[in-house]
Write an enzyme that holds these catalytic residues in place. Structure first.
Site, PDB file in Angstrom:
ATOM      1  N   GLU A  30     -10.785  -8.230  -3.834  1.00  0.00           N
ATOM      2  CA  GLU A  30     -10.955  -8.103  -5.330  1.00  0.00           C
ATOM      3  C   GLU A  30      -9.591  -7.422  -5.913  1.00  0.00           C
ATOM      4  OE1 GLU A  30     -12.111  -6.960  -9.247  1.00  0.00           O
ATOM      5  OE2 GLU A  30     -11.592  -5.873  -7.806  1.00  0.00           O
ATOM      6  N   GLU A  31      -9.205  -6.267  -5.306  1.00  0.00           N
ATOM      7  CA  GLU A  31      -8.216  -5.446  -5.971  1.00  0.00           C
ATOM      8  C   GLU A  31      -6.922  -6.084  -5.587  1.00  0.00           C
ATOM      9  OE1 GLU A  31      -8.977  -3.331  -7.763  1.00  0.00           O
ATOM     10  OE2 GLU A  31     -10.820  -2.199  -7.252  1.00  0.00           O
ATOM     11  N   HIS A  39      -9.319   3.984  -9.513  1.00  0.00           N
ATOM     12  CA  HIS A  39      -7.831   3.805  -9.318  1.00  0.00           C
ATOM     13  C   HIS A  39      -7.202   5.069  -9.362  1.00  0.00           C
ATOM     14  CE1 HIS A  39      -8.077  -1.054  -9.699  1.00  0.00           C
ATOM     15  NE2 HIS A  39      -8.987  -0.432  -9.270  1.00  0.00           N
ATOM     16  N   ASP A  99     -12.775  -3.707  -0.701  1.00  0.00           N
ATOM     17  CA  ASP A  99     -11.612  -3.241  -0.530  1.00  0.00           C
ATOM     18  C   ASP A  99     -11.227  -2.330  -1.758  1.00  0.00           C
ATOM     19  OD1 ASP A  99     -11.800  -5.473  -2.267  1.00  0.00           O
ATOM     20  OD2 ASP A  99      -9.779  -5.750  -2.567  1.00  0.00           O
ATOM     21  N   HIS A 148     -17.033  -5.790  -3.876  1.00  0.00           N
ATOM     22  CA  HIS A 148     -15.824  -5.821  -2.748  1.00  0.00           C
ATOM     23  C   HIS A 148     -15.821  -4.474  -2.039  1.00  0.00           C
ATOM     24  CE1 HIS A 148     -13.440  -3.053  -5.709  1.00  0.00           C
ATOM     25  NE2 HIS A 148     -13.851  -3.732  -6.492  1.00  0.00           N
ATOM     26  N   GLU A 194     -19.200  -3.751 -10.335  1.00  0.00           N
ATOM     27  CA  GLU A 194     -18.343  -3.172 -10.872  1.00  0.00           C
ATOM     28  C   GLU A 194     -18.797  -1.904 -11.795  1.00  0.00           C
ATOM     29  OE1 GLU A 194     -15.068  -3.543 -10.597  1.00  0.00           O
ATOM     30  OE2 GLU A 194     -14.930  -5.561  -9.427  1.00  0.00           O
ATOM     31  N   ASP A 246     -15.387   2.691  -7.170  1.00  0.00           N
ATOM     32  CA  ASP A 246     -15.167   1.413  -7.428  1.00  0.00           C
ATOM     33  C   ASP A 246     -14.899   0.851  -6.151  1.00  0.00           C
ATOM     34  OD1 ASP A 246     -14.283  -0.981  -8.296  1.00  0.00           O
ATOM     35  OD2 ASP A 246     -12.188  -0.383  -8.925  1.00  0.00           O
TER      36      ASP A 246
END
Length: 379
Positions: free
Chosen positions: A137-138, A352, A72, A70, A166, A103
């Site tokens: 995805e997020e 994150h 995003d 991903h 991931e 990520d």
């Protein structure tokens, strides 16, 4: 600067907060198209996705290995808490800082450069290479990977192997890979009572008191024992609400939100039936709405896990552990059209978080692992 690190920086510099791709995918598509990939954009409700494939000499008779990921990223949080701007790739103390560094923009860059190196070294590669990339995805993950999978399934496209980028590693690159994930199912329960004055409980029916014994039983239930690959299924309450805020009113209803994280040892239908049986046994007047956000998937040891294990050992000297811990991932969708799905990427300690980063010394070894797997499975 290595090609992988340079591309990682280019991707980080694009503020692709979910679901806004900020042309990250176009950057990847341009590189892949130059290699001879057929690239197809699959957009859905503001989400950008693409599928790209380069057929090998064996055509559709050959194996197809796909990279999935991903573009995003999650929001930055308070900008003033970052040591450097989150979308300005910054090197400090041997680390590359920026939102998405771990990520998962380093993985995306590693995918692309690994494909470039592989095609240059093996122009007549027998198997095929695919890319399945999303910008959702997020977020809700309703218009991302699942839409691409549906489109591929509708045309009869099957993947043989898929690596999802991931960030699975923990202490060092390669120590953990994910060969499956638990399923996730939530329930929204409303237990009905009769509102009344708290001084006259005989004229009311307190839904909290009615729910409490059933809640205790649900919390104590052993749903399964897990299996070789998964820990036992868990049931947890996430929200419990009742009452008006007044101290003299018995509420008319109690609302409970709960979640299962379940293994392949249990089924959606089986877990739902057991919950209803417990609630019914306690004579509750209730409504219960279910939401399944993902089914469990598992890739037993086989060609892909063996190839990834060998590549990680050769590149890092680390012996990887197979794991199914953690939350859900897009692997749950890809498993519908691919029998072997494994997640592997950089260390996840900073994902994150404020000052997300990756150790620069892991960037090229990550790419090299991806390239080695291509060489083992489809050269």
């Amino acid at each position: 600067m290595s090609a992988t690190l340079a591309l990682t920086e280019q991707l980080i510099a694009r503020a692709s907060v979910t679901p806004d791709d900020q042309h990250c995918q176009q950057l990847m598509i341009e590189r892949l198209a130059a290699l001879g990939f057929e690239c197809e954009t699959i957009a859905s409700h503001g989400v950008t996705n693409f599928w790209a494939v380069k057929r090998g000499t064996a055509g559709r008779a050959g194996k197809l290995l796909a990279f999935a990921g991903h573009t995003d990223v999650v929001p930055t949080g308070p900008l003033e808490q970052w040591s450097s701007p989150p979308f300005v790739p910054t090197h400090r103390d041997g680390k590359l800082y920026g939102r998405g560094a771990a990520d998962m923009k380093t993985s995306l860059a590693g995918f692309v450069v690994a494909a470039e190196e592989f095609v240059a070294a093996h122009p007549q590669h027998r198997g095929s290479i695919g890319f399945l990339i999303t910008s959702d995805e997020e977020g809700p993950a309703t218009d991302g990977t699942v839409k691409v999978v549906e489109a591929l399934a509708a045309r009869g496209e099957r993947l043989d192997y898929c690596i999802v980028g991931e960030p699975t590693s923990t202490a060092t690159l390669g120590d953990v890979v994910k060969n499956g994930r638990r399923g996730s199912m939530s329930g929204e329960l409303v237990v009905k009572g009769v509102q009344g004055h708290i001084a006259y409980p005989h004229l009311a029916k307190n839904p909290i008191h009615l729910l409490a014994p059933a809640l205790a039983e649900l919390a104590a239930e052993q749903w399964d024992e897990g299996n070789e690959y998964f820990p036992p299924t868990t049931w947890q309450v996430s929200n419990l609400r009742a009452g008006t805020g007044a101290t003299n009113v018995i509420p008319g209803h109690a609302d409970l939100l709960f979640n299962f994280r379940f293994s392949t040892a249990s089924t959606v239908e089986g877990l739902q039936a057991r919950v209803h049986a417990i609630l019914d046994r306690h004579g509750l007047d209730y409504t219960l709405n279910w939401s399944v956000s993902g089914l469990p998937f598992l890739t037993p040891r086989g060609e892909l896990s063996n190839a990834l294990d060998a590549a990680i050992r050769a590149e890092t000297g680390v012996s990887p552990e197979l794991s199914t811990t953690g939350g859900t991932s897009d692997g749950r969708f890809i498993a519908r059209i691919c029998p072997q799905v494994i997640e592997f990427g950089p260390p996840n300690a900073s994902i994150h978080k404020i000052d997300e980063h990756i150790d620069v010394r892991f960037v090229d070894p990550l790419k090299n692992v991806y390239r080695r797997v291509l060489e083992q499975l489809i050269a």
